[in-house]
Design an enzyme around this catalytic site. Structure first.
Site, mmCIF file in Angstrom:
data_model
loop_
_atom_site.group_PDB
_atom_site.id
_atom_site.type_symbol
_atom_site.label_atom_id
_atom_site.label_comp_id
_atom_site.label_asym_id
_atom_site.label_seq_id
_atom_site.Cartn_x
_atom_site.Cartn_y
_atom_site.Cartn_z
ATOM 1 N N ARG A 1 5.006 -13.126 9.435
ATOM 2 C CA ARG A 1 5.735 -11.903 9.104
ATOM 3 C C ARG A 1 7.080 -11.882 9.824
ATOM 4 N NH1 ARG A 1 2.157 -7.745 9.258
ATOM 5 N NH2 ARG A 1 3.710 -6.123 9.519
ATOM 6 N N GLU B 1 0.871 -1.157 0.000
ATOM 7 C CA GLU B 1 0.000 0.000 0.000
ATOM 8 C C GLU B 1 0.923 1.226 0.000
ATOM 9 O OE1 GLU B 1 -2.790 0.117 3.281
ATOM 10 O OE2 GLU B 1 -3.369 2.160 2.702
ATOM 11 N N LYS C 1 4.236 0.851 9.743
ATOM 12 C CA LYS C 1 4.354 2.078 8.957
ATOM 13 C C LYS C 1 3.791 3.271 9.715
ATOM 14 C CE LYS C 1 3.292 -0.039 4.773
ATOM 15 N NZ LYS C 1 2.533 0.017 3.544
HETATM 16 P P1 ATP Z 1 1.653 -1.763 8.032
HETATM 17 O O1 ATP Z 1 0.746 -2.776 8.656
HETATM 18 O O2 ATP Z 1 2.812 -1.377 8.861
HETATM 19 O O3 ATP Z 1 0.940 -0.600 7.418
HETATM 20 P P2 ATP Z 1 1.524 -3.508 5.874
HETATM 21 O O4 ATP Z 1 1.948 -4.845 6.211
HETATM 22 O O5 ATP Z 1 0.060 -3.298 5.858
HETATM 23 O O6 ATP Z 1 2.270 -2.503 6.807
HETATM 24 P P3 ATP Z 1 1.644 -3.367 3.051
HETATM 25 O O7 ATP Z 1 2.121 -2.282 2.203
HETATM 26 O O8 ATP Z 1 0.207 -3.689 2.999
HETATM 27 O O9 ATP Z 1 2.103 -3.000 4.503
HETATM 28 O O10 ATP Z 1 2.503 -4.681 2.822
HETATM 29 C C1 ATP Z 1 2.783 -5.216 1.549
HETATM 30 C C2 ATP Z 1 3.074 -6.669 1.671
HETATM 31 O O11 ATP Z 1 4.175 -6.871 2.532
HETATM 32 C C3 ATP Z 1 1.909 -7.429 2.261
HETATM 33 O O12 ATP Z 1 1.717 -8.607 1.506
HETATM 34 C C4 ATP Z 1 2.345 -7.747 3.656
HETATM 35 O O13 ATP Z 1 1.807 -8.957 4.075
HETATM 36 C C5 ATP Z 1 3.868 -7.823 3.522
HETATM 37 N N1 ATP Z 1 4.519 -7.467 4.785
HETATM 38 C C6 ATP Z 1 4.338 -6.346 5.521
HETATM 39 N N2 ATP Z 1 5.062 -6.385 6.654
HETATM 40 C C7 ATP Z 1 5.735 -7.558 6.641
HETATM 41 C C8 ATP Z 1 6.655 -8.185 7.540
HETATM 42 N N3 ATP Z 1 7.017 -7.623 8.681
HETATM 43 N N4 ATP Z 1 7.149 -9.397 7.192
HETATM 44 C C9 ATP Z 1 6.811 -9.965 6.040
HETATM 45 N N5 ATP Z 1 5.945 -9.433 5.152
HETATM 46 C C10 ATP Z 1 5.408 -8.242 5.430
HETATM 47 MG MG MG Z 2 -1.470 -3.703 4.595
#
Ligand code: ATP
Ligand code: MG
Length: 564
Positions: free
Chosen positions: A264, A38, A274
């Site tokens: 994760r 995102e 984020k």
């Molecule tokens: P936040 O929750 O901090 O806003 P997010 O996980 O929602 O971050 P996205 O941009 O939606 O952020 O993530 C893109 C992809 O990266 C998604 O498929 C998510 O599952 C994966 N991802 C995010 N954080 C992690 C992590 N700590 N380890 C592995 N994969 C991750």
């Molecule tokens: Mg997300």
């Protein structure tokens, strides 16, 4: 790397893919994965895991990985983030080719699907407030209650949805919901929202829309439209899988992707939400998303981590279905392993004290040859100028030595790395009693660091000519948080910020060769740590170096043992 792959057991996703390929469940035998960030912030180390899994699987099995910007939240999303995401993925060495997509590309298609659901009696416009909707939803142990609007006529639903789209209703007044089952044991199937009203200008679609599709509706349908075969996400989406399956089974959707969840990546001492990272940036706890202390990809890159070391790190962590916390030390181990192999060695004196070698001719310069990288048999070399006045580290001299101190003190002889043996004779002090100059003599017979009589000296110091050098700024970075689990003890992660996460040394002396260092070079300042040229602030006439990480802790241990 290739050899490793052969002997490594398959992870659970690889097993699924190999089974799907074997049983001809993959169209054209070509797997399609996607990385769907995102664009509401910069990518962090956790994302590296997801990137490596998605792009890595596509590489391994001869498929493709799409980059999909999941841009359904116009208020929080910005083009700056999109550009950063793309450059970060490229830095890791992955390429999505032409396959760059945006969830917003599918808004028309999603709208059509929503209309069809309404016409088939499978979706309705609800006027419950967000608060009431929550109340009606029930809990894990209690079923939900049908909304009074659930049985609105198809005609009325169509009219209201049209009006929502035309901007006739305020935000929060209406929601389009799927009509699934308010008593479902899975809360995500209790008539999930499909569309909400939002008066926000979208970075790509501008003001075309004032209704925006929800994640659980958009994501699976985007996957289906793109022909994704394996939709891989993190464990928190496990409960959403039934909603994912519901969406991909809507009539008229030709392709059915499947969702698989993995744990994760969490690392102690780091925060990877984020929202929290944005807070640190907005409130100037750090200098920006690319502050070298940030766990963002742009931060670690500016810090001097290599993409190879981070890929090695996530490879070692592996892909599993159980959440855990990985040790920060493992990550640094991978960073050091890699830097040890590739870093160019230079001498830098970070806390300088001058040494005058009284028996060395005043105008003389000699050049000593230094190996750039002793780990590499075919390493190149460079020249280090040696002069009568040099700098050494302040801690490498003691007027009155403590027990076990083997470096320079009056009457003691040490080796200047790659140059001569010197012996301290006296020292001068300033008005505060601080040593300002050390006087010494050198042994001309010890050129290159050995003597004919092969006498032993115990200490070796690094040094920099006081006449020919680069005076530079050195930024000593350390962990941003001093607690393993930031915020755990007080409930506020800001309380755990490490006040010594950045110490700026404004007058370090680095050997002349440093003027050739460029952004992106990997350096080691002998005995001091791994360093890189700062990509933002370093200028030709004012070089700035960032500490990537310290050398192995053995140095710290050795110092502790000596009581220093
Ligand atoms: P936040 O929750 O901090 O806003 P997010 O996980 O929602 O971050 P996205 O941009 O939606 O952020 O993530 C893109 C992809 O990266 C998604 O498929 C998510 O599952 C994966 N991802 C995010 N954080 C992690 C992590 N700590 N380890 C592995 N994969 C991750
Ligand atoms: Mg997300």
């Amino acid at each position: 790397m290739e050899e490793n792959k052969e002997i490594k057991p398959l992870n659970f996703i690889e097993k699924i893919i190999e089974d799907d390929l074997k049983n001809k469940r993959v169209p054209d035998d070509r797997i399609v994965t996607r990385f769907p960030p995102e664009p509401n912030g910069y990518l962090h180390i956790g994302h590296i895991k997801s990137i490596c899994i998605n792009f890595g699987l596509a590489e391994k099995y001869g498929g493709v990985c799409h980059l999909r910007l999941d841009d359904t939240n116009p208020e929080k999303e910005e083009d700056e983030y999109i550009q950063a995401i793309k450059s970060d993925i490229r830095w890791l060495g992955f390429d999505w080719g032409k396959n760059e997509y945006y969830a917003s590309d599918y808004y028309d298609r999603l709208y059509e699907i929503a209309l069809r659901l309404i016409k088939e009696g499978k979706a309705y416009v609800d006027s419950l407030s967000a608060e009431d909707m929550k109340k009606y939803r029930g809990t894990l142990t209690e079923p939900g209650i049908n909304s009074p609007d659930r049985d609105r006529s198809i005609e009325e639903n169509l009219r209201l949805f049209q009006e929502m789209k035309e901007g006739k209703h305020p935000e929060g007044s209406y929601t389009l919901r799927a009509k699934i089952d308010m008593a479902s044991p899975n809360i995500n199937l209790r008539d999930p929202a499909l569309y909400r009203i939002k008066y926000a200008t979208h970075p790509r679609t501008g003001d075309k829309w004032c209704i925006y599709p929800m994640y659980d509706f958009t994501h699976p349908i985007s996957d289906a439209i793109e022909g994704i075969t394996h939709s891989i996400c993190t464990l928190e989406f496990e409960d959403h899988r039934p909603a994912y399956d519901w969406a991909t089974e809507i009539d008229g959707i030709e392709h059915t992707p499947h969702q698989y969840e993995f744990a994760r990546l969490n690392i102690n001492y780091l925060l990877m939400s984020k929202r929290k990272l944005l807070y640190l940036v907005k409130n100037n706890y750090v200098s920006g998303w690319d502050d070298p202390r940030m766990p963002t990809i742009s931060g670690i890159r500016r810090r001097g981590y290599s993409p190879e070391s981070m890929k090695d790190f996530v490879q070692r962590v592996g892909v599993a279905k159980v959440e855990g916390v990985v040790d920060y030390a493992l990550m640094e181990f991978c960073v050091r392993e890699d830097l040890n192999k590739r870093a160019k060695r230079l001498m830098a004196v970070l806390d300088p004290v001058k040494v005058i070698i009284d028996n060395y001719p005043e105008e003389k310069i000699e050049y000593f040859e230094a190996v750039d990288n002793p780990e590499d048999e075919n390493s190149s070399t460079h020249k280090m100028p040696f002069t009568r006045e040099i700098y050494i580290e302040r801690e490498d001299f003691m007027e009155v030595p403590v027990k076990g101190y083997h470096r320079l003190y009056i009457g003691n002889e040490i080796r200047l790395k790659g140059a001569y043996y010197i012996k301290a004779t006296s020292c001068e002090k300033d008005e505060n009693g601080k040593v300002s100059v050390i006087h010494a003599t050198y042994d001309p017979e010890s050129r290159g660091g050995e003597t004919a009589d092969k006498r032993k000296v115990k200490g070796t110091s690094h040094w920099v000519s006081a006449k020919y050098n680069i005076k530079a700024e050195v930024r000593q970075y350390d962990k941003l948080f001093k607690a393993e689990n930031p915020g755990m003890s007080t409930g506020n992660y800001l309380d755990d910020i490490n006040p010594e996460s950045l110490i700026v040394i404004s007058d370090a002396y680095i050997e002349k060769e440093a003027e050739n260092a460029k952004v992106g070079d990997y350096l080691q300042f002998v005995r001091n740590g791994y360093y890189c040229v700062d990509s933002k602030d370093s200028k030709e006439d004012h070089m700035v170096f960032n500490r990537t990480c310290t050398l192995k802790d053995s140095w710290a241990k050795q110092k502790a043992k000596m009581g220093l």
